[in-house]
Design an enzyme around this catalytic site. Structure first.
Site, PDB file in Angstrom:
ATOM      1  N   HIS A  58       0.834  -1.210   0.000  1.00 46.22           N
ATOM      2  CA  HIS A  58       0.000   0.000   0.000  1.00 46.22           C
ATOM      3  C   HIS A  58       0.866   1.256   0.000  1.00 46.22           C
ATOM      4  O   HIS A  58       1.606   1.495   0.942  1.00 46.22           O
ATOM      5  CB  HIS A  58      -0.894  -0.052   1.245  1.00 46.22           C
ATOM      6  N   ARG A  59       0.790   2.013  -1.102  1.00 48.30           N
ATOM      7  CA  ARG A  59       1.657   3.193  -1.304  1.00 48.30           C
ATOM      8  C   ARG A  59       3.134   2.782  -1.227  1.00 48.30           C
ATOM      9  O   ARG A  59       3.980   3.539  -0.753  1.00 48.30           O
ATOM     10  CB  ARG A  59       1.348   4.301  -0.295  1.00 48.30           C
ATOM     11  N   ASP A  88      -1.198   6.084  -5.729  1.00 50.65           N
ATOM     12  CA  ASP A  88      -2.254   7.069  -5.980  1.00 50.65           C
ATOM     13  C   ASP A  88      -1.790   8.079  -7.017  1.00 50.65           C
ATOM     14  O   ASP A  88      -0.635   8.510  -6.983  1.00 50.65           O
ATOM     15  CB  ASP A  88      -2.573   7.819  -4.683  1.00 50.65           C
ATOM     16  N   HIS A 140      -0.810  10.742  -2.472  1.00 48.15           N
ATOM     17  CA  HIS A 140      -2.120  10.339  -1.972  1.00 48.15           C
ATOM     18  C   HIS A 140      -3.063  11.514  -1.714  1.00 48.15           C
ATOM     19  O   HIS A 140      -4.192  11.533  -2.197  1.00 48.15           O
ATOM     20  CB  HIS A 140      -1.969   9.521  -0.679  1.00 48.15           C
ATOM     21  N   GLU A 188      -4.665   3.863  -8.070  1.00 46.09           N
ATOM     22  CA  GLU A 188      -5.873   4.518  -7.552  1.00 46.09           C
ATOM     23  C   GLU A 188      -5.960   5.933  -8.120  1.00 46.09           C
ATOM     24  O   GLU A 188      -5.047   6.738  -7.943  1.00 46.09           O
ATOM     25  CB  GLU A 188      -5.875   4.566  -6.021  1.00 46.09           C
ATOM     26  N   LYS A 192      -7.182   9.470  -7.886  1.00 43.07           N
ATOM     27  CA  LYS A 192      -7.632  10.335  -6.787  1.00 43.07           C
ATOM     28  C   LYS A 192      -8.437  11.501  -7.351  1.00 43.07           C
ATOM     29  O   LYS A 192      -7.989  12.641  -7.379  1.00 43.07           O
ATOM     30  CB  LYS A 192      -6.420  10.843  -5.997  1.00 43.07           C
ATOM     31  N   ASP A 247       0.579  -1.796   4.521  1.00 42.81           N
ATOM     32  CA  ASP A 247       1.751  -0.918   4.609  1.00 42.81           C
ATOM     33  C   ASP A 247       3.005  -1.715   4.964  1.00 42.81           C
ATOM     34  O   ASP A 247       4.111  -1.169   4.943  1.00 42.81           O
ATOM     35  CB  ASP A 247       1.533   0.147   5.701  1.00 42.81           C
TER      36      ASP A 247
END
Length: 241
Positions: A7-8, A36, A49, A109, A111, A229
């Site tokens: 995640h990220r 993101d 993000h 993703e 945004k 994460d």
């Protein structure tokens, strides 16, 4: 077999949404990366993000109000300043160029829930096609109109719907939008929900799973993937599961 998406990047241990966090995710053995995408004043696709730069950089203001060159002067080291001196906000193109040389999957993703970036879908799809990464990409967004748009523009790229609250028969809704993935907040996910989604041929990939207990639960439910994460920790727990 449940896949592990960083995640990220490896955001629990490295500055989120930076190349160093993505390199670490690959080193840790993640199956994929989640990032993101937003758009600068001059139309560049940047990986960040928040709609503002305040939390993750040493600057302040809205991403949309800066040119890409402006953003390159910022340090996106976030809360890891003691470990790393400088980290820049990457371009989506930079990430795609690197990832094309790996076997990683990539969840992009969009945004665009708060700011309706003009032609964001077209631009992201264009660059994905340029690198011929369509089979390894999942588009996701809390903006479900955007996911319907991506589906129209690129029916061969998987789309997934992000959401926070429980939805009634979301697999029906997903089908309506041509999406084949549901990305729910993990607390809304139950074993029967996963089973039902799978009966309807819809993938379930909950976010954001960081505790050992919730990782074990999601592996037990046999979700298609988790977003975490801590990809290295997730790999270790998955081995024991």
């Amino acid at each position: 077999m449940t896949k592990i998406f960083a995640h990220r990047g490896s955001a629990g241990t490295h500055p989120e949404n930076t190349m160093i966090a993505f390199y670490e995710a690959e080193r840790a053995g993640a199956d994929g990366i989640e990032l993101d995408v937003q758009m600068t004043k001059d139309g560049a696709l940047v990986v960040i993000h928040d709609e503002t730069i305040d939390r993750t950089t040493d600057g302040t203001g809205w991403v949309k109000d800066f040119t890409y060159r402006d953003l390159q002067t910022l340090n996106a080291v976030y809360k890891f300043a003691e470990q790393y001196q400088v980290c820049r906000i990457p371009l989506l193109e930079e990430v795609l160029e690197w990832i094309s040389g790996t076997s990683l999957l990539l969840n992009i993703e969009l945004k665009n829930g708060l700011i309706p970036y003009e032609k964001l879908e077209e631009k992201v799809i264009g660059i994905v096609k340029h690198y011929r990464l369509e089979p390894r990409i999942i588009f996701s967004s809390f903006n479900h109109n955007s996911m319907a748009r991506c589906r129209q523009l690129a029916p061969n790229i998987e789309t997934a719907l992000l959401y926070m609250e429980p939805l009634y028969q979301p697999w029906q809704y997903a089908r309506l939008l041509g999406a084949s993935g549901l990305h729910p907040y993990y607390r809304t996910v139950s074993e029967s929900f996963v089973r039902e989604a799978h009966l309807h041929h819809v993938h379930v990939r909950p976010f954001t799973i960081n505790s050992e207990e919730s990782m074990k639960t999601m592996f037990q439910y046999q979700v298609d993937a988790i977003f975490t994460d801590y990809p290295q920790k997730a790999k270790q727990i998955k081995k024991k599961a």
